[in-house]
Design a protein around this motif. Structure first.
Motif, PDB file in Angstrom:
ATOM      1  N   ILE A 134       0.837  -1.199   0.000  1.00  0.00           N
ATOM      2  CA  ILE A 134       0.000   0.000   0.000  1.00  0.00           C
ATOM      3  C   ILE A 134       0.867   1.243   0.000  1.00  0.00           C
ATOM      4  O   ILE A 134       1.769   1.399   0.820  1.00  0.00           O
ATOM      5  CB  ILE A 134      -0.937  -0.011   1.220  1.00  0.00           C
ATOM      6  N   VAL A 135       0.585   2.135  -0.925  1.00  0.00           N
ATOM      7  CA  VAL A 135       1.316   3.396  -0.992  1.00  0.00           C
ATOM      8  C   VAL A 135       0.368   4.520  -0.612  1.00  0.00           C
ATOM      9  O   VAL A 135      -0.697   4.680  -1.198  1.00  0.00           O
ATOM     10  CB  VAL A 135       1.884   3.641  -2.401  1.00  0.00           C
ATOM     11  N   ARG A 144      -8.041  10.645   8.124  1.00  0.00           N
ATOM     12  CA  ARG A 144      -9.426  10.818   7.669  1.00  0.00           C
ATOM     13  C   ARG A 144      -9.486  11.055   6.159  1.00  0.00           C
ATOM     14  O   ARG A 144     -10.524  10.857   5.547  1.00  0.00           O
ATOM     15  CB  ARG A 144     -10.128  11.950   8.418  1.00  0.00           C
ATOM     16  N   ASP A 145      -8.349  11.467   5.553  1.00  0.00           N
ATOM     17  CA  ASP A 145      -8.326  11.681   4.110  1.00  0.00           C
ATOM     18  C   ASP A 145      -8.145  10.380   3.333  1.00  0.00           C
ATOM     19  O   ASP A 145      -8.148  10.389   2.110  1.00  0.00           O
ATOM     20  CB  ASP A 145      -7.176  12.631   3.734  1.00  0.00           C
ATOM     21  N   SER A 147      -8.775   6.210   2.184  1.00  0.00           N
ATOM     22  CA  SER A 147      -9.920   5.366   1.849  1.00  0.00           C
ATOM     23  C   SER A 147     -10.137   4.322   2.953  1.00  0.00           C
ATOM     24  O   SER A 147      -9.268   4.095   3.794  1.00  0.00           O
ATOM     25  CB  SER A 147      -9.661   4.654   0.535  1.00  0.00           C
ATOM     26  N   GLN A 150      -7.441   1.695   2.946  1.00  0.00           N
ATOM     27  CA  GLN A 150      -6.160   2.191   3.461  1.00  0.00           C
ATOM     28  C   GLN A 150      -6.192   2.300   4.982  1.00  0.00           C
ATOM     29  O   GLN A 150      -5.218   1.995   5.661  1.00  0.00           O
ATOM     30  CB  GLN A 150      -5.848   3.557   2.842  1.00  0.00           C
ATOM     31  N   GLU A 180     -11.752  -3.045  -2.378  1.00  0.00           N
ATOM     32  CA  GLU A 180     -11.056  -2.927  -1.091  1.00  0.00           C
ATOM     33  C   GLU A 180     -11.217  -4.186  -0.252  1.00  0.00           C
ATOM     34  O   GLU A 180     -10.322  -4.573   0.483  1.00  0.00           O
ATOM     35  CB  GLU A 180     -11.578  -1.706  -0.341  1.00  0.00           C
TER      36      GLU A 180
ATOM     37  N   SER B   2      -4.077   1.721  -3.178  1.00  0.00           N
ATOM     38  CA  SER B   2      -3.278   2.917  -3.387  1.00  0.00           C
ATOM     39  C   SER B   2      -3.969   3.881  -4.332  1.00  0.00           C
ATOM     40  O   SER B   2      -3.903   5.078  -4.136  1.00  0.00           O
ATOM     41  CB  SER B   2      -1.914   2.524  -3.951  1.00  0.00           C
ATOM     42  N   SER B   4      -7.257   3.997  -4.988  1.00  0.00           N
ATOM     43  CA  SER B   4      -8.697   4.128  -4.825  1.00  0.00           C
ATOM     44  C   SER B   4      -9.120   5.489  -4.312  1.00  0.00           C
ATOM     45  O   SER B   4     -10.276   5.839  -4.410  1.00  0.00           O
ATOM     46  CB  SER B   4      -9.217   3.043  -3.911  1.00  0.00           C
ATOM     47  N   SER B   5      -8.184   6.255  -3.757  1.00  0.00           N
ATOM     48  CA  SER B   5      -8.612   7.561  -3.261  1.00  0.00           C
ATOM     49  C   SER B   5      -7.851   8.654  -3.975  1.00  0.00           C
ATOM     50  O   SER B   5      -7.262   9.529  -3.374  1.00  0.00           O
ATOM     51  CB  SER B   5      -8.395   7.685  -1.759  1.00  0.00           C
ATOM     52  N   GLN B 336     -12.602  16.211  -0.302  1.00  0.00           N
ATOM     53  CA  GLN B 336     -11.501  15.429  -0.837  1.00  0.00           C
ATOM     54  C   GLN B 336     -11.714  13.932  -0.722  1.00  0.00           C
ATOM     55  O   GLN B 336     -11.133  13.167  -1.473  1.00  0.00           O
ATOM     56  CB  GLN B 336     -10.219  15.797  -0.095  1.00  0.00           C
ATOM     57  N   SER B 337     -12.495  13.473   0.238  1.00  0.00           N
ATOM     58  CA  SER B 337     -12.582  12.029   0.436  1.00  0.00           C
ATOM     59  C   SER B 337     -13.818  11.455  -0.240  1.00  0.00           C
ATOM     60  O   SER B 337     -14.682  12.161  -0.687  1.00  0.00           O
ATOM     61  CB  SER B 337     -12.576  11.699   1.919  1.00  0.00           C
TER      62      SER B 337
END
Lengths: 246, 337
Positions: A134-135, A144-145, A147, A150, A180, B2, B4-5, B336-337
């Motif tokens: 995972i990057v 909170r920003d 996904s 993640q 996910e 990585s 997905s967001s 943003q999310s």
């Protein structure tokens, strides 16, 4: 194989209600045991007795030959059992590094004064997450920003980084989208490959069959049956979850 | 995971740093405003006079002494209303100790009086901590209760009146200066520095932020949340108590209501500085700016010859603006999310 965790004849009574009756099972190193069952079957009560949140009315939990029953959740965590709750218990306003280290923060000294070492924690988090494939685009941004997947990865990274030998996961894919969910299942495989034992709570059949080495079905507080995925079918598991005799 | 967001372009992204720094910009703007106003109306400078700068700094440090500890409490998702009268209690207790020692009190007595005054504040802090951490009383209600208790306590020990003292040492503490900096300002600066270190650079500070965002996160991380909360309320009481000590020094008198008029300004300073009622946000730097914004408005309006009552209106408006900025910032991050 010697089991790392043994649950022996666990019973839990809340008032007049017997939530869990005589539940026994073992978990081996590198093995994923799925606790399957409908809502109210007693899955959560069982894992809370393992993580120390509940004390069994009778019966006991042994972890690597050591008796856990009666210890505090913290002491149990320190023996190497990490529980990942559905809500993840992340601090949303902090970055992945601080979440990875929460409660065990790294410090450095500046002119002899101890300071929280954000950079080291951030770098470590980046490395551990990279090891999980995972990057994170911005390692200094609050979690909170990120996904849902993640965020799940950060909770799992915490277990890996602190060398947990048993990880308990409560419905880890419940709030996630399909891609996910797959990534979380891949993370579970990685944990297993590292010799970590896993107890997974789920009532999602595809997840159960994808992850499990053994399936323990709970119904109304008792073990309704124990199966290997290769020896059973969706229909049988559903039947067991509904409480039909195995 | 990585990919997905991927961050969506928001168009308003340039606004974010601007909103983050709005309190600096605002402080600058009101300084410029008062400077231009003063020059146009009176032909004098507003900002470039030592007396004015000192007056603003002293007013700001009075607010700060209540707001510093409060910032930590608010970051943790709680509030401490009792500080208004913790300040008064410490002020009165310090004055009483000096008065009991007689007119010939030396530094030893004054320092002892300050210690006893601080101790009185610690007791209020411990009671707050006990109510919130052990008895699970919501902090708004619990500290509103101790607000009353501290108020009554201060009035009772003071016998309902202002306790005036005669002590050169106490006066020097309140009105002297160190290398040109008024002692109250130096005291507030030192405490601001300590609180900043605590909040930004220690594990205690990290846990305070995490506690404000999600109590379960720190609890499951093995932090003793009850003990942590008690410490927060003690720190809040101590900085407010020091505010009382400075008050007694400045006016050579301890008054039970020494902190009352400052309480709302202190709360306002914390929120103007970027803290959020829901916790998990806020910095000491922000609170310092917030305190200066209020102090400049206070002093600037008096300086401009406007009726002083306008300061309440102005500070009230600034609080509303601060909340609006906070909300739009949340919306931007939410996008943003």
């Amino acid at each position: 194989m010697t089991p790392i965790l043994q649950a022996q004849n666990l019973n839990k009574r809340f008032g007049g209600n017997e939530a869990v009756k005589d539940v026994s099972f073992v978990v081996n190193a590198g093995e994923c045991v799925v606790l399957a069952g409908d809502n109210g079957a007693g899955k959560s009560t069982v894992i809370k007795m393992i993580s120390g949140v509940h004390t069994p009315t009778s019966g006991e939990v042994r972890f690597q030959e050591e008796r856990l029953t009666g210890k505090t959740p913290n002491a149990i965590r320190q023996t190497g059992i990490e529980t990942i709750y559905q809500d993840l218990a992340l601090a949303d306003n902090l970055d992945p590094g601080l979440n990875l280290y929460l409660g065990r923060e790294a410090t450095r000294r500046f002119l002899g004064i101890p300071m929280v070492d954000r950079r080291t924690m951030r770098e470590t988090a980046k490395e551990v997450l990279k090891g999980l494939g995972i990057v994170i685009p911005d390692p200094s941004a609050p979690v909170r920003d990120l996904s849902g997947g993640q965020r799940q990865a950060i909770a799992i990274a915490r277990a890996i980084h602190w060398k947990a030998k048993l990880v308990i996961m409560d419905e880890p894919t419940a709030a996630l989208g399909v891609p996910e969910q797959r990534e979380v299942m891949a993370l579970i495989e990685r944990l297993k490959a590292q010799g970590v034992g896993i107890i997974l709570i789920s009532h999602n059949l595809p997840d159960i069959f994808a992850a499990a080495d053994r399936i323990i079905v709970l119904a109304r507080g008792v073990v309704a049956g124990e199966r290997r995925p290769a020896e059973t079918s969706d229909e049988e598991i559903v039947r067991l979850m509904m409480g039909a005799a195995g | 995971m990585s990919g997905s967001s991927a961050q969506k372009p928001t168009g308003a992204s340039f606004l974010k740093p601007l909103l983050g720094a709005w309190s600096w910009i605002f402080l600058l703007a009101i300084l410029v405003f008062f400077e231009l106003y003063a020059r146009a109306e009176t032909g004098q400078t507003f900002l470039f006079r030592v007396y004015n700068i000192q007056s603003i700094a002293i007013a700001a440090s009075q607010i700060l002494l209540l707001a510093l500890g409060l910032t930590l409490v608010i970051v943790a998702g709680h509030i401490d209303l009792s500080i208004g009268f913790t300040t008064g209690l410490s002020a009165v207790v310090m004055a009483l100790v000096i008065r009991m020692a007689g007119p010939e009190s030396g530094w030893a007595i004054v320092i002892l009086a300050m210690l006893v005054g601080t101790f009185a504040a610690v007791i209020v802090g411990l009671v707050n901590g006990w109510l919130v951490a052990i008895l699970n009383v919501p902090s708004f209600i619990g500290t509103l209760g101790t607000y009353g208790v501290a108020r009554g306590g201060a009035l009772i020990v003071a016998g309902g009146a202002t306790v005036s003292i005669r002590s050169d040492e106490a006066r020097a503490f309140g009105n002297g200066d160190i290398l040109g900096f008024p002692v109250p300002v130096v005291v507030a600066a030192v405490l601001a520095f300590l609180c900043h270190y605590l909040l930004a650079h220690t594990r205690f500070g990290v846990h305070t932020y995490a506690l404000g965002a999600n109590r379960a996160s720190v609890e499951r991380a093995g932090v003793n949340v009850k003990k942590h909360l008690i410490w927060l309320f003690v720190i809040s009481a101590v900085t407010a108590g020091v505010g009382g000590l400075v008050y007694t020094g400045r006016f050579s008198a301890g008054a039970a209501n020494a902190g009352e008029p400052i309480l709302l300004y202190a709360v306002a300073a914390v929120f103007i500085g970027g803290a959020s009622l829901t916790g998990g946000q806020g910095t000491i730097t922000g609170t310092v700016i917030g305190a200066f914004i209020i102090a400049v408005i206070q002093f600037g309006l008096v300086f401009s010859g406007l009726p002083p009552y306008w300061q309440f209106v102005a500070v009230g408006l600034v609080i509303i603006v601060a909340v609006l900025v906070d909300q739009s910032r949340d919306k931007l991050t939410g996008m943003q999310s």
